[in-house]
Design a protein around this motif. Structure first.
Motif, PDB file in Angstrom:
ATOM      1  N   UNK A  50       0.849  -1.187   0.000  1.00 43.90           N
ATOM      2  CA  UNK A  50       0.000   0.000   0.000  1.00 43.90           C
ATOM      3  C   UNK A  50       0.885   1.238   0.000  1.00 43.90           C
ATOM      4  N   UNK A  51       0.730   2.025  -1.045  1.00 43.95           N
ATOM      5  CA  UNK A  51       1.428   3.294  -1.191  1.00 43.95           C
ATOM      6  C   UNK A  51       0.487   4.397  -0.721  1.00 43.95           C
ATOM      7  N   UNK A  52       1.033   5.477  -0.190  1.00 38.90           N
ATOM      8  CA  UNK A  52       0.213   6.585   0.289  1.00 38.90           C
ATOM      9  C   UNK A  52       0.465   7.838  -0.538  1.00 38.90           C
ATOM     10  N   UNK A  53      -0.610   8.402  -1.034  1.00 40.24           N
ATOM     11  CA  UNK A  53      -0.566   9.680  -1.735  1.00 40.24           C
ATOM     12  C   UNK A  53      -1.092  10.708  -0.740  1.00 40.24           C
ATOM     13  N   UNK A  54      -0.184  11.535  -0.236  1.00 38.84           N
ATOM     14  CA  UNK A  54      -0.530  12.480   0.828  1.00 38.84           C
ATOM     15  C   UNK A  54      -0.587  13.885   0.238  1.00 38.84           C
ATOM     16  N   UNK A  55      -1.746  14.521   0.346  1.00 39.71           N
ATOM     17  CA  UNK A  55      -1.881  15.901  -0.098  1.00 39.71           C
ATOM     18  C   UNK A  55      -2.393  16.749   1.062  1.00 39.71           C
ATOM     19  N   UNK A  56      -2.013  18.009   1.030  1.00 35.02           N
ATOM     20  CA  UNK A  56      -2.449  18.968   2.047  1.00 35.02           C
ATOM     21  C   UNK A  56      -3.149  20.111   1.330  1.00 35.02           C
TER      22      UNK A  56
END
Length: 112
Positions: A50-56
């Protein structure tokens, strides 16, 4: 207050590099979106797939405006699709979006 959106994308064991390549191909596509504050693609360093795409984002409204924009639709099409060709096979097996607000931390900046 900023919000953090995390897209947790599970890929097949041999598909992570392809996921990273696809994200690199559209790097910067969201940078000019109103309310966008940052992006990271996190690769697992253990046996997970599982890869995480983190946006703010500035706020939920800014995130929702991007999701409903033509820029979002365009950015989520492959280069082949944008060229009028058939889309490549999906690399993701599943994904889910998580939403958070900062609730604590330090004043230092996390860098990779």
């Amino acid at each position: 207050m900023s919000i953090v959106k995390i897209n947790a994308i599970t890929v097949q064991a041999d598909s992570g590099d392809e996921l990273a390549r696809r994200f690199a191909a559209r790097a910067g596509a969201v940078d000019g979106q109103d309310g966008f504050e940052g992006f990271e693609l996190l690769q697992p360093t253990d046996d997970r797939h599982t890869w995480l795409v983190v946006t703010r984002w500035r706020d939920e409204e800014a995130f929702q405006a991007w999701v409903s924009s033509s820029s979002f639709a365009h950015g989520h099409r492959s280069a082949a699709e944008r060229a009028g060709q058939a889309p490549p096979a999906h690399v993701g097996v599943s994904s889910e979006v998580w939403s958070f607000v900062p609730a604590g931390g330090s004043s230092g900046t996390i860098t990779s």
